[in-house]
Design a protein around this motif. Sequence first.
Motif, PDB file in Angstrom:
ATOM      1  N   LYS A 172       0.821  -1.214   0.000  1.00 18.52           N
ATOM      2  CA  LYS A 172       0.000   0.000   0.000  1.00 18.52           C
ATOM      3  C   LYS A 172       0.853   1.262   0.000  1.00 18.52           C
ATOM      4  O   LYS A 172       0.526   2.251  -0.672  1.00 18.52           O
ATOM      5  CB  LYS A 172      -0.935  -0.021   1.211  1.00 18.52           C
ATOM      6  N   GLN A 184       1.915   0.041 -11.040  1.00 21.90           N
ATOM      7  CA  GLN A 184       0.893  -0.545 -10.173  1.00 21.90           C
ATOM      8  C   GLN A 184       1.535  -1.554  -9.216  1.00 21.90           C
ATOM      9  O   GLN A 184       2.251  -2.461  -9.656  1.00 21.90           O
ATOM     10  CB  GLN A 184      -0.188  -1.248 -11.002  1.00 21.90           C
ATOM     11  N   ASN A 186       0.532  -4.199  -6.265  1.00 26.23           N
ATOM     12  CA  ASN A 186      -0.566  -4.929  -5.652  1.00 26.23           C
ATOM     13  C   ASN A 186      -0.034  -6.210  -5.017  1.00 26.23           C
ATOM     14  O   ASN A 186       1.153  -6.523  -5.119  1.00 26.23           O
ATOM     15  CB  ASN A 186      -1.635  -5.268  -6.700  1.00 26.23           C
ATOM     16  N   SER A 238      -5.237  -4.674 -15.324  1.00 27.01           N
ATOM     17  CA  SER A 238      -5.206  -4.151 -13.941  1.00 27.01           C
ATOM     18  C   SER A 238      -4.611  -2.746 -13.861  1.00 27.01           C
ATOM     19  O   SER A 238      -4.165  -2.331 -12.790  1.00 27.01           O
ATOM     20  CB  SER A 238      -4.395  -5.094 -13.042  1.00 27.01           C
ATOM     21  N   ILE A 241      -5.727  -0.567 -10.933  1.00 20.71           N
ATOM     22  CA  ILE A 241      -5.785  -1.230  -9.630  1.00 20.71           C
ATOM     23  C   ILE A 241      -4.483  -0.957  -8.905  1.00 20.71           C
ATOM     24  O   ILE A 241      -3.401  -1.269  -9.405  1.00 20.71           O
ATOM     25  CB  ILE A 241      -6.021  -2.746  -9.791  1.00 20.71           C
ATOM     26  N   HIS A 244      -3.997  -2.979  -3.938  1.00 25.05           N
ATOM     27  CA  HIS A 244      -5.043  -3.955  -3.635  1.00 25.05           C
ATOM     28  C   HIS A 244      -4.419  -5.289  -3.211  1.00 25.05           C
ATOM     29  O   HIS A 244      -3.372  -5.683  -3.719  1.00 25.05           O
ATOM     30  CB  HIS A 244      -5.926  -4.175  -4.865  1.00 25.05           C
ATOM     31  N   LEU A 246      -5.430  -9.109  -3.335  1.00 30.24           N
ATOM     32  CA  LEU A 246      -6.392 -10.031  -3.943  1.00 30.24           C
ATOM     33  C   LEU A 246      -6.281 -11.398  -3.268  1.00 30.24           C
ATOM     34  O   LEU A 246      -5.267 -12.089  -3.408  1.00 30.24           O
ATOM     35  CB  LEU A 246      -6.109 -10.152  -5.442  1.00 30.24           C
TER      36      LEU A 246
END
Length: 255
Positions: A172, A184, A186, A238, A241, A244, A246
């Motif tokens: 994060k 990105q 994640n 993605s 995104i 996140h 998952l």
Amino acid sequence: MNINQLFSLEGKTALVTGASRGLGKAIAVGLAQAGADVICSSSKPGGTAKTRSVIEQHNRKCYEVACDLSSPSDVIALAQDALSLTGTIDILVNAGGTIARAPAAEYSLDQWQTVIDTNLTATFALSQQVGRAMLKQSSGKIINIASMLSYTGGITVPAYTASKHGVVGVTKALANEWANANVQVNAIAPGYFRTDNTQALQDDLQRNAEIQKRIPAGQWGLPEQLIGAAVFLASPASDYINGHVLAVDGGWLAR
């Protein structure tokens, strides 16, 4: 962009740690199946030979590198070696990790440090090194491997639990800083999968039964069942995104 392009990794290069077996191997092969060339890392030279063989059967390039993830200097060298091999890394998967089991009252600080360095410090250090290159090229995908123990405390695995909570925090934190540069970051939180790391639980008949009873799907996951999530988070599908986690858990968190 059509649906096939959304999930295509053609022309991309991925670096996957922990690629010798288990979840890391499955992800490395899955990214290759989606079109990526893959740099496979494991703790020992030649450790990813079997993974390389499978990837090359899919007509993708595969490079093998070795790294002791518990050593920050080795991790930095890994990033440099990987970038020198291909010139660019579009996808980083931090799948390498370790676990040590002992009651908290008896858990040694050496065990603690090794697990934290391997699972958490290496994830940050490698993301930092590779992330710098991604920021320069204004694109990149970083996928960290979290855990069900990113959400709960577990039993007799305090360092692993702490490290996997930390992996979510790092995911994060990096997403907050890098999303506006088209990088990105994640994570995937696997549920209970049949790997070397969970062998002790699989062998414990009582614990094994308890785990399967709680999973709505009624069974442990297989490493190949993580491929879809990894390809999704590595692909253009993605692109919006960020930060996140998952869960791929057969419904464990829902029960």
